[in-house]
Write an enzyme that holds these catalytic residues in place. Sequence first.
Site, PDB file in Angstrom:
ATOM      1  N   THR A 127       0.825  -1.211   0.000  1.00 51.41           N
ATOM      2  CA  THR A 127       0.000   0.000   0.000  1.00 51.41           C
ATOM      3  C   THR A 127       0.858   1.258   0.000  1.00 51.41           C
ATOM      4  O   THR A 127       1.987   1.255   0.513  1.00 51.41           O
ATOM      5  CB  THR A 127      -0.902  -0.015   1.253  1.00 51.41           C
ATOM      6  OG1 THR A 127      -1.517   1.253   1.396  1.00 51.41           O
ATOM      7  CG2 THR A 127      -0.104  -0.281   2.520  1.00 51.41           C
ATOM      8  N   ASP A 128       0.281   2.348  -0.489  1.00 46.23           N
ATOM      9  CA  ASP A 128       0.972   3.642  -0.413  1.00 46.23           C
ATOM     10  C   ASP A 128       0.990   4.185   1.014  1.00 46.23           C
ATOM     11  O   ASP A 128       1.723   5.134   1.312  1.00 46.23           O
ATOM     12  CB  ASP A 128       0.336   4.665  -1.373  1.00 46.23           C
ATOM     13  CG  ASP A 128      -1.135   4.970  -1.082  1.00 46.23           C
ATOM     14  OD1 ASP A 128      -1.719   4.369  -0.164  1.00 46.23           O
ATOM     15  OD2 ASP A 128      -1.702   5.819  -1.800  1.00 46.23           O
ATOM     16  N   GLU A 129       0.192   3.566   1.904  1.00 47.12           N
ATOM     17  CA  GLU A 129       0.114   4.092   3.270  1.00 47.12           C
ATOM     18  C   GLU A 129       1.427   3.917   4.029  1.00 47.12           C
ATOM     19  O   GLU A 129       1.639   4.557   5.060  1.00 47.12           O
ATOM     20  CB  GLU A 129      -1.054   3.438   4.025  1.00 47.12           C
ATOM     21  CG  GLU A 129      -2.367   3.696   3.305  1.00 47.12           C
ATOM     22  CD  GLU A 129      -3.622   3.315   4.075  1.00 47.12           C
ATOM     23  OE1 GLU A 129      -3.585   3.297   5.308  1.00 47.12           O
ATOM     24  OE2 GLU A 129      -4.638   3.048   3.415  1.00 47.12           O
ATOM     25  N   TYR A 153      -1.917  -0.600  10.925  1.00 40.61           N
ATOM     26  CA  TYR A 153      -2.028  -1.284   9.625  1.00 40.61           C
ATOM     27  C   TYR A 153      -0.823  -0.965   8.745  1.00 40.61           C
ATOM     28  O   TYR A 153      -0.147  -1.864   8.239  1.00 40.61           O
ATOM     29  CB  TYR A 153      -3.320  -0.854   8.913  1.00 40.61           C
ATOM     30  CG  TYR A 153      -3.335  -1.175   7.435  1.00 40.61           C
ATOM     31  CD1 TYR A 153      -3.330  -2.492   6.986  1.00 40.61           C
ATOM     32  CD2 TYR A 153      -3.325  -0.157   6.475  1.00 40.61           C
ATOM     33  CE1 TYR A 153      -3.322  -2.792   5.622  1.00 40.61           C
ATOM     34  CE2 TYR A 153      -3.320  -0.442   5.115  1.00 40.61           C
ATOM     35  CZ  TYR A 153      -3.310  -1.759   4.696  1.00 40.61           C
ATOM     36  OH  TYR A 153      -3.299  -2.049   3.348  1.00 40.61           O
ATOM     37  N   LYS A 157       2.257  -3.353   7.254  1.00 40.41           N
ATOM     38  CA  LYS A 157       2.547  -3.519   5.820  1.00 40.41           C
ATOM     39  C   LYS A 157       3.995  -3.096   5.523  1.00 40.41           C
ATOM     40  O   LYS A 157       4.684  -3.724   4.727  1.00 40.41           O
ATOM     41  CB  LYS A 157       1.568  -2.704   4.969  1.00 40.41           C
ATOM     42  CG  LYS A 157       0.131  -3.198   4.986  1.00 40.41           C
ATOM     43  CD  LYS A 157      -0.062  -4.601   4.439  1.00 40.41           C
ATOM     44  CE  LYS A 157       0.156  -4.696   2.946  1.00 40.41           C
ATOM     45  NZ  LYS A 157      -0.199  -6.053   2.434  1.00 40.41           N
TER      46      LYS A 157
HETATM   47  P1  NAD Z   1      -9.484  -7.730   2.168  1.00 40.20           P
HETATM   48  O1  NAD Z   1      -9.474  -7.433   3.636  1.00 40.20           O
HETATM   49  O2  NAD Z   1     -10.703  -7.463   1.371  1.00 40.20           O
HETATM   50  O3  NAD Z   1      -9.128  -9.283   1.942  1.00 40.20           O
HETATM   51  C1  NAD Z   1      -8.114  -9.922   2.638  1.00 40.20           C
HETATM   52  C2  NAD Z   1      -8.210 -11.420   2.332  1.00 40.20           C
HETATM   53  O4  NAD Z   1      -7.126 -12.090   3.010  1.00 40.20           O
HETATM   54  C3  NAD Z   1      -9.501 -12.067   2.823  1.00 40.20           C
HETATM   55  O5  NAD Z   1     -10.019 -12.944   1.838  1.00 40.20           O
HETATM   56  C4  NAD Z   1      -9.069 -12.848   4.056  1.00 40.20           C
HETATM   57  O6  NAD Z   1      -9.876 -13.993   4.302  1.00 40.20           O
HETATM   58  C5  NAD Z   1      -7.639 -13.225   3.697  1.00 40.20           C
HETATM   59  N1  NAD Z   1      -6.800 -13.460   4.852  1.00 40.20           N
HETATM   60  C6  NAD Z   1      -6.657 -12.656   5.951  1.00 40.20           C
HETATM   61  N2  NAD Z   1      -5.799 -13.222   6.814  1.00 40.20           N
HETATM   62  C7  NAD Z   1      -5.383 -14.382   6.260  1.00 40.20           C
HETATM   63  C8  NAD Z   1      -4.481 -15.406   6.670  1.00 40.20           C
HETATM   64  N3  NAD Z   1      -3.826 -15.329   7.845  1.00 40.20           N
HETATM   65  N4  NAD Z   1      -4.262 -16.462   5.843  1.00 40.20           N
HETATM   66  C9  NAD Z   1      -4.923 -16.541   4.650  1.00 40.20           C
HETATM   67  N5  NAD Z   1      -5.798 -15.618   4.226  1.00 40.20           N
HETATM   68  C10 NAD Z   1      -6.020 -14.546   5.020  1.00 40.20           C
HETATM   69  O7  NAD Z   1      -8.226  -6.959   1.582  1.00 40.20           O
HETATM   70  P2  NAD Z   1      -8.051  -6.212   0.178  1.00 40.20           P
HETATM   71  O8  NAD Z   1      -8.642  -4.871   0.277  1.00 40.20           O
HETATM   72  O9  NAD Z   1      -8.464  -7.133  -0.900  1.00 40.20           O
HETATM   73  O10 NAD Z   1      -6.468  -6.033   0.141  1.00 40.20           O
HETATM   74  C11 NAD Z   1      -5.624  -7.020  -0.463  1.00 40.20           C
HETATM   75  C12 NAD Z   1      -4.179  -6.576  -0.320  1.00 40.20           C
HETATM   76  O11 NAD Z   1      -4.010  -5.315  -0.958  1.00 40.20           O
HETATM   77  C13 NAD Z   1      -3.733  -6.379   1.127  1.00 40.20           C
HETATM   78  O12 NAD Z   1      -2.419  -6.872   1.259  1.00 40.20           O
HETATM   79  C14 NAD Z   1      -3.784  -4.877   1.332  1.00 40.20           C
HETATM   80  O13 NAD Z   1      -2.845  -4.471   2.300  1.00 40.20           O
HETATM   81  C15 NAD Z   1      -3.426  -4.389  -0.047  1.00 40.20           C
HETATM   82  N6  NAD Z   1      -3.960  -3.064  -0.383  1.00 40.20           N
HETATM   83  C16 NAD Z   1      -5.313  -2.815  -0.347  1.00 40.20           C
HETATM   84  C17 NAD Z   1      -5.794  -1.570  -0.701  1.00 40.20           C
HETATM   85  C18 NAD Z   1      -7.277  -1.264  -0.729  1.00 40.20           C
HETATM   86  O14 NAD Z   1      -7.662  -0.133  -1.078  1.00 40.20           O
HETATM   87  N7  NAD Z   1      -8.160  -2.201  -0.412  1.00 40.20           N
HETATM   88  C19 NAD Z   1      -4.919  -0.548  -1.075  1.00 40.20           C
HETATM   89  C20 NAD Z   1      -3.543  -0.826  -1.082  1.00 40.20           C
HETATM   90  C21 NAD Z   1      -3.084  -2.091  -0.764  1.00 40.20           C
HETATM   91  P1  TYD Z   2     -10.909   3.739   4.058  1.00 41.10           P
HETATM   92  O1  TYD Z   2     -11.834   3.260   2.985  1.00 41.10           O
HETATM   93  O2  TYD Z   2     -11.018   3.126   5.422  1.00 41.10           O
HETATM   94  O3  TYD Z   2      -9.426   3.600   3.463  1.00 41.10           O
HETATM   95  P2  TYD Z   2      -8.004   4.153   4.068  1.00 41.10           P
HETATM   96  O4  TYD Z   2      -8.174   4.474   5.501  1.00 41.10           O
HETATM   97  O5  TYD Z   2      -7.120   2.982   3.864  1.00 41.10           O
HETATM   98  O6  TYD Z   2      -7.650   5.339   3.230  1.00 41.10           O
HETATM   99  O7  TYD Z   2     -11.097   5.303   4.221  1.00 41.10           O
HETATM  100  C1  TYD Z   2     -10.947   6.200   3.130  1.00 41.10           C
HETATM  101  C2  TYD Z   2     -11.069   7.598   3.675  1.00 41.10           C
HETATM  102  O8  TYD Z   2     -12.419   7.795   4.127  1.00 41.10           O
HETATM  103  C3  TYD Z   2     -10.182   7.853   4.880  1.00 41.10           C
HETATM  104  O9  TYD Z   2      -9.707   9.208   4.835  1.00 41.10           O
HETATM  105  C4  TYD Z   2     -11.112   7.677   6.059  1.00 41.10           C
HETATM  106  C5  TYD Z   2     -12.455   8.134   5.512  1.00 41.10           C
HETATM  107  N1  TYD Z   2     -13.627   7.453   6.110  1.00 41.10           N
HETATM  108  C6  TYD Z   2     -14.672   8.209   6.653  1.00 41.10           C
HETATM  109  O10 TYD Z   2     -14.641   9.448   6.650  1.00 41.10           O
HETATM  110  N2  TYD Z   2     -15.726   7.541   7.194  1.00 41.10           N
HETATM  111  C7  TYD Z   2     -15.792   6.182   7.228  1.00 41.10           C
HETATM  112  O11 TYD Z   2     -16.781   5.608   7.765  1.00 41.10           O
HETATM  113  C8  TYD Z   2     -14.729   5.423   6.645  1.00 41.10           C
HETATM  114  C9  TYD Z   2     -14.762   3.922   6.659  1.00 41.10           C
HETATM  115  C10 TYD Z   2     -13.662   6.106   6.092  1.00 41.10           C
END
Ligand code: NAD
Ligand code: TYD
Length: 362
Positions: A127-129, A153, A157
């Site tokens: 992630t960019d975070e 989080y 990461k």
């Molecule tokens: P998500 O929370 O929707 O899904 C996570 C998946 O991992 C689930 O299916 C869960 O069952 C599985 N999982 C969790 N713990 C596990 C374990 N110990 N063993 C096996 N499986 C396990 O997450 P996402 O949003 O799809 O994110 C996927 C990846 O992308 C993550 O690594 C996250 O850090 C990264 N990422 C997500 C975002 C975003 O906007 N969602 C942005 C940047 C990076």
């Molecule tokens: P989120 O989807 O949780 O992603 P991230 O924290 O990884 O960026 O949140 C996106 C943005 O929206 C973040 O600035 C937090 C804000 N947010 C709210 O204002 N209300 C909410 O209920 C949630 C879930 C997020």
Amino acid sequence: MTLLVTGGAGFIGANFVHYWRARHPEDAIIVLDALTYAGNRASLAGVDVDFVQGDIRQTALVEQLLRNRGVETLVHFAAESHVDRSIHGPAAFVDTNVLGTLSLLTAARSVWLAGDGTPHRFHHVSTDEVYGSLGPTDPAFSETTAYAPNSPYSASKAASDHLVRAWHHTYGLQVTTSNCSNNYGPYQFPEKLIPLFLINALHGRPLPIYGDGMQIRDWLHVEDHCRGIEAVLQRGRVGETYCIGGGAELLNIAVIDTLCAAVDAAFAADPALAARFPGAPAARGTPTASLKTTVTDRPGHDRRYAIDEAKARAELGYAPARDFATGFAATLAWYLANEGWWRAVLDGSYRDWVETNYAARG
Ligand code: NAD
Ligand code: TYD
């Protein structure tokens, strides 16, 4: 090619499996997923994959899958992924994101680097975070930005990114890492901003805006992210990291206003929606924006994320194909057409979590 996709029943992992299956029909795909609250077997319904329910921390299981199934590409999505949950319970994030990644690296090293070595790729999705928070005029994050994670989080990461890097430099594991911005699209668990607010809008529940709502995120449609990962797997250089963005830096409040207006327009265009979702303000002709509610800010809330994807463009030919307006319209249409998917999720742990969260925030 045989791929092992960890976390393939989660939001991005499931989208990646759909994407890869459509474009690489000859490849075998094994999904390893523990099916935590965020994992949904239904997100992979009808897709030809070999599904293994298991934990990435089970190193022997991962070794067995890599060795016995002839896996040469591992794409690692599995993680605890929600910042708010990490604030309430950080230990699970260290367990899964740090120790889980260590377990995968250990297995990959023991299977792929034994003897003369097997051609392989370990791709780590991050992630960019990990780069922290930007001021309004700071240059966007790039691959050379110093790590400065602010939440449990992002700290977990960041630790996993460092382990992946070290396994390349120390042991010669063939790794790549991508750091992407906020994804949105189908199959996203309704705890993240866009699906949570969409489903709340349909039920007439408050839309909880953290703080002043002036935080900025770069929104990336999940299909563009999948294309970016495909480009890294096909053209990325081993040992390198690539930043993948959506080119759509938006204030949270702008995203929320777009969402409210789009829900209003959908109800105006389709009278059947009022019957399906009678609790929605839009069903009575009241603006969805009436649900906007300011709540206490998230502790340590990062102000701005932005990605400079020049390296991915130059080396991989990557560019996002969807602007936010197009991607968001498709996402709203998907959630309206797939009520069964999110209703099933609503029946699970999500509902309790949302209610506890609202109670805690007042
Ligand atoms: P998500 O929370 O929707 O899904 C996570 C998946 O991992 C689930 O299916 C869960 O069952 C599985 N999982 C969790 N713990 C596990 C374990 N110990 N063993 C096996 N499986 C396990 O997450 P996402 O949003 O799809 O994110 C996927 C990846 O992308 C993550 O690594 C996250 O850090 C990264 N990422 C997500 C975002 C975003 O906007 N969602 C942005 C940047 C990076
Ligand atoms: P989120 O989807 O949780 O992603 P991230 O924290 O990884 O960026 O949140 C996106 C943005 O929206 C973040 O600035 C937090 C804000 N947010 C709210 O204002 N209300 C909410 O209920 C949630 C879930 C997020």
